[in-house]
Design a protein around this motif. Structure first.
Motif, PDB file in Angstrom:
ATOM      1  N   LEU A 170       5.751  74.921  36.306  1.00 36.83           N
ATOM      2  CA  LEU A 170       4.999  75.608  36.981  1.00 36.83           C
ATOM      3  C   LEU A 170       3.776  76.247  36.803  1.00 36.83           C
ATOM      4  N   THR A 171       2.881  76.349  37.673  1.00 41.77           N
ATOM      5  CA  THR A 171       1.583  76.982  37.335  1.00 41.77           C
ATOM      6  C   THR A 171       1.776  78.413  37.328  1.00 41.77           C
ATOM      7  N   PRO A 172       1.213  79.417  36.574  1.00 40.67           N
ATOM      8  CA  PRO A 172       1.591  80.863  36.488  1.00 40.67           C
ATOM      9  C   PRO A 172       1.663  81.417  37.681  1.00 40.67           C
ATOM     10  N   GLU A 173       0.745  81.080  38.533  1.00 41.04           N
ATOM     11  CA  GLU A 173       0.595  81.687  39.839  1.00 41.04           C
ATOM     12  C   GLU A 173       2.034  81.474  40.570  1.00 41.04           C
ATOM     13  N   LEU A 174       2.373  80.049  40.732  1.00 40.15           N
ATOM     14  CA  LEU A 174       3.863  79.927  41.307  1.00 40.15           C
ATOM     15  C   LEU A 174       4.851  80.789  40.869  1.00 40.15           C
ATOM     16  N   ASN A 175       4.892  80.914  39.555  1.00 38.67           N
ATOM     17  CA  ASN A 175       5.851  81.448  38.593  1.00 38.67           C
ATOM     18  C   ASN A 175       6.036  82.982  38.772  1.00 38.67           C
ATOM     19  N   ARG A 176       4.841  83.604  39.197  1.00 41.19           N
ATOM     20  CA  ARG A 176       4.551  85.035  39.477  1.00 41.19           C
ATOM     21  C   ARG A 176       5.174  85.261  40.654  1.00 41.19           C
ATOM     22  N   ALA A 177       4.898  84.118  41.797  1.00 40.93           N
ATOM     23  CA  ALA A 177       5.311  84.306  43.230  1.00 40.93           C
ATOM     24  C   ALA A 177       6.880  84.371  43.229  1.00 40.93           C
ATOM     25  N   ASP A 229      -2.567  67.258  36.332  1.00 42.82           N
ATOM     26  CA  ASP A 229      -1.771  67.646  34.818  1.00 42.82           C
ATOM     27  C   ASP A 229      -0.332  67.802  35.345  1.00 42.82           C
ATOM     28  N   LEU A 230      -0.059  67.552  36.819  1.00 47.90           N
ATOM     29  CA  LEU A 230       1.234  67.446  37.141  1.00 47.90           C
ATOM     30  C   LEU A 230       2.035  68.571  37.138  1.00 47.90           C
ATOM     31  N   MET A 231       1.190  69.879  37.027  1.00 46.86           N
ATOM     32  CA  MET A 231       1.752  71.175  37.349  1.00 46.86           C
ATOM     33  C   MET A 231       2.180  71.231  38.888  1.00 46.86           C
ATOM     34  N   TYR A 237      15.654  72.450  35.210  1.00 50.30           N
ATOM     35  CA  TYR A 237      16.019  73.908  35.586  1.00 50.30           C
ATOM     36  C   TYR A 237      17.666  74.180  35.923  1.00 50.30           C
ATOM     37  N   LEU A 238      17.929  73.026  36.570  1.00 48.06           N
ATOM     38  CA  LEU A 238      19.444  73.338  36.810  1.00 48.06           C
ATOM     39  C   LEU A 238      20.380  73.433  35.575  1.00 48.06           C
ATOM     40  N   ARG A 239      20.040  72.516  34.668  1.00 51.34           N
ATOM     41  CA  ARG A 239      20.553  72.644  33.258  1.00 51.34           C
ATOM     42  C   ARG A 239      20.565  73.974  32.554  1.00 51.34           C
ATOM     43  N   ALA A 240      19.244  74.411  32.536  1.00 54.75           N
ATOM     44  CA  ALA A 240      19.242  75.711  31.975  1.00 54.75           C
ATOM     45  C   ALA A 240      19.850  76.749  32.800  1.00 54.75           C
ATOM     46  N   ARG A 241      19.708  76.650  34.158  1.00 55.52           N
ATOM     47  CA  ARG A 241      20.486  77.789  35.034  1.00 55.52           C
ATOM     48  C   ARG A 241      22.075  77.606  34.807  1.00 55.52           C
ATOM     49  N   MET A 242      22.417  76.539  34.407  1.00 58.34           N
ATOM     50  CA  MET A 242      23.939  76.371  34.403  1.00 58.34           C
ATOM     51  C   MET A 242      24.344  76.660  33.026  1.00 58.34           C
ATOM     52  N   SER A 243      23.613  76.922  32.024  1.00 55.59           N
ATOM     53  CA  SER A 243      23.615  77.028  30.516  1.00 55.59           C
ATOM     54  C   SER A 243      24.312  75.823  30.220  1.00 55.59           C
ATOM     55  N   THR A 244      23.896  74.802  30.257  1.00 61.33           N
ATOM     56  CA  THR A 244      24.429  73.394  29.757  1.00 61.33           C
ATOM     57  C   THR A 244      23.566  73.070  28.767  1.00 61.33           C
ATOM     58  N   THR A 245      22.448  73.607  28.393  1.00 58.87           N
ATOM     59  CA  THR A 245      21.648  73.385  27.314  1.00 58.87           C
ATOM     60  C   THR A 245      21.296  74.418  26.596  1.00 58.87           C
ATOM     61  N   GLU A 246      20.802  74.521  25.397  1.00 56.95           N
ATOM     62  CA  GLU A 246      20.499  75.576  24.733  1.00 56.95           C
ATOM     63  C   GLU A 246      18.888  75.526  24.324  1.00 56.95           C
ATOM     64  N   ASP A 247      18.155  74.364  24.867  1.00 53.75           N
ATOM     65  CA  ASP A 247      17.003  74.052  24.869  1.00 53.75           C
ATOM     66  C   ASP A 247      15.929  75.056  25.522  1.00 53.75           C
ATOM     67  N   ALA A 248      16.610  75.699  26.613  1.00 52.31           N
ATOM     68  CA  ALA A 248      15.295  76.485  27.329  1.00 52.31           C
ATOM     69  C   ALA A 248      16.330  77.372  28.334  1.00 52.31           C
ATOM     70  N   THR A 249      15.752  78.371  28.585  1.00 54.88           N
ATOM     71  CA  THR A 249      16.006  79.239  29.644  1.00 54.88           C
ATOM     72  C   THR A 249      15.598  78.779  31.060  1.00 54.88           C
ATOM     73  N   PRO A 250      15.953  79.179  32.326  1.00 56.00           N
ATOM     74  CA  PRO A 250      15.373  78.942  33.384  1.00 56.00           C
ATOM     75  C   PRO A 250      13.870  79.298  33.576  1.00 56.00           C
ATOM     76  N   GLU A 251      13.697  80.495  32.935  1.00 52.62           N
ATOM     77  CA  GLU A 251      12.438  81.057  32.756  1.00 52.62           C
ATOM     78  C   GLU A 251      11.269  80.031  32.126  1.00 52.62           C
ATOM     79  N   GLU A 252      11.927  79.675  30.986  1.00 55.34           N
ATOM     80  CA  GLU A 252      11.125  78.688  30.208  1.00 55.34           C
ATOM     81  C   GLU A 252      10.883  77.457  30.834  1.00 55.34           C
ATOM     82  N   VAL A 253      11.863  76.988  31.471  1.00 55.61           N
ATOM     83  CA  VAL A 253      11.552  75.577  32.233  1.00 55.61           C
ATOM     84  C   VAL A 253      10.552  75.969  33.442  1.00 55.61           C
ATOM     85  N   ARG A 254      10.566  76.896  33.800  1.00 55.53           N
ATOM     86  CA  ARG A 254       9.721  77.439  35.031  1.00 55.53           C
ATOM     87  C   ARG A 254       8.175  77.331  34.503  1.00 55.53           C
TER      88      ARG A 254
END
Length: 160
Positions: A82-89, A147-149, A61-78
């Motif tokens: 994270l579970t869909p419920e937590l992501n919505r919250a 599932d370690l979510m 998440y930190l790498r995505a937030r700091m734009s140090t990776t092109e692999d994923a955005t912070p939203e994609e990492v979440r």
């Protein structure tokens, strides 16, 4: 009780996080920056898996937030960790606090963090976030064992 300290260092543990090599124990990926302090006491495998999962999430998440990776955005990492419920919250929280990051609950990211189990028989992990000015904040992450979510993030973990 196992306690581990991790410092933010670009490249540390990200490959494991993004490749799904999580929950395999307390392996530490090598990378630039300070070496993390290894666990000094054993903990149940499920507690270590939960700690590893939370660490992998925060690192990715930190790498995505700091734009140090092109692999994923912070939203994609979440969405991955994270579970869909937590992501919505978190999205709802972010809408009400536009200048704050919904995971870190601050406008910036912590400079380092440490991990410890929330207690015996739980799948919780307390993350102590340390900020550049020296202040700290304890945050409780609850991880679903099957599932370690990550199912919840609470700013003030219960003590006990």
């Amino acid at each position: 009780m196992t306690s581990r300290k991790r410092f933010h260092a670009p490249g540390v543990a990200t490959a494991a996080a993004l490749l799904g090599l999580l929950g395999a124990g307390s392996a530490v990926a090598a990378g630039p920056g300070p070496d993390p302090v290894a666990a000094v006491a054993s903990a149940p495998a499920s507690a270590l898996a939960a700690q590893d999962q939370v660490e992998a999430f925060l690192t990715a998440y930190l790498r995505a937030r700091m734009s140090t990776t092109e692999d994923a955005t912070p939203e994609e990492v979440r969405k991955t960790f994270l579970t869909p419920e937590l992501n919505r919250a978190l999205k709802t929280w972010a809408a009400a606090h536009p200048a704050q990051d919904p995971v870190f609950r601050a406008p910036n990211a912590p400079s380092s963090w440490t991990f410890r189990p929330a207690g015996p028989g739980t799948s919780g992990v307390v993350v102590t976030q340390k900020w550049g000015d020296g202040t700290t904040a304890d945050v409780l992450y609850t991880v679903r064992p099957g599932d370690l979510m990550i199912t919840s993030i609470a700013d003030r973990p219960a003590t006990g």
